[in-house]
Scaffold this active site. Structure first.
Site, mmCIF file in Angstrom:
data_model
loop_
_atom_site.group_PDB
_atom_site.id
_atom_site.type_symbol
_atom_site.label_atom_id
_atom_site.label_comp_id
_atom_site.label_asym_id
_atom_site.label_seq_id
_atom_site.Cartn_x
_atom_site.Cartn_y
_atom_site.Cartn_z
ATOM 1 N N ILE A 65 34.607 -11.122 -59.873
ATOM 2 C CA ILE A 65 34.569 -12.016 -58.941
ATOM 3 C C ILE A 65 32.904 -12.635 -58.641
ATOM 4 O O ILE A 65 32.364 -11.716 -58.462
ATOM 5 C CB ILE A 65 35.131 -11.477 -57.506
ATOM 6 N N CYS A 66 32.857 -13.686 -58.416
ATOM 7 C CA CYS A 66 31.532 -14.329 -58.142
ATOM 8 C C CYS A 66 31.596 -15.509 -57.201
ATOM 9 O O CYS A 66 32.672 -15.651 -56.574
ATOM 10 C CB CYS A 66 30.443 -14.501 -59.378
ATOM 11 N N ARG A 67 30.621 -16.394 -57.037
ATOM 12 C CA ARG A 67 30.664 -17.574 -56.245
ATOM 13 C C ARG A 67 31.684 -18.797 -56.870
ATOM 14 O O ARG A 67 32.467 -19.135 -56.062
ATOM 15 C CB ARG A 67 29.237 -18.067 -55.887
#
Length: 102
Positions: A65-67
Site C-alpha cells: 500500500i502507498c498513497r
C-alpha cells in the site's frame, strides 16, 4: 517482466470485513502514515524494504500500500523478482474508503 497481481481498495475492504488473515505493508513515509493507515497494516518505508527483506516470508502473500499505488507497485516488482508473493493495492490510500487508524 511478470505482471504484478493487484487488489482493489473495495476487494481489500471486503477481505478485512470478512476477517481474512492478511499481510498488509504500507510503504509510505512517516509523515504520510501519520495521516492514517489501514488497520492491521505494518509500516515499512519503501527505501527500507531491501534492508528489512528478511522480515518477509516467501510462503506468505503480502499486499503493498502507498498513497497512489506507484511506489507500492515498484516494491512489488522488486520483491516479486526476489521470489516473494505480492499484490499491489491499486489506487492507494487516495482511493481507500475504509477505516483508518492513527
Amino acid at each position: 517482466m511478470e505482471p504484478i497481481n493487484i487488489i482493489t481498495t473495495e476487494e481489500l475492504e471486503k477481505k478485512i470485513e470478512n476477517g481474512e488473515e492478511l499481510n498488509l505493508i504500507d510503504v509510505r513515509e512517516d509523515e504520510e502514515v501519520a495521516e492514517g493507515m489501514i488497520p492491521g497494516a505494518k509500516h515499512i518505508r519503501m527505501n527500507d524494504i531491501p534492508a528489512r527483506i528478511d522480515e518477509l516470508d516467501k510462503d506468505k502473500e503480502y499486499i503493498f500500500i502507498c498513497r497512489s499505488s506507484r511506489r507500492s507497485e515498484n516494491v512489488c516488482y522488486y520483491l516479486q523478482d526476489q521470489g516473494y508473493k505480492v499484490r499491489n493495492m491499486v489506487g492507494g490510500m487516495l482511493d481507500w474508503k475504509g477505516e483508518i487508524v492513527f
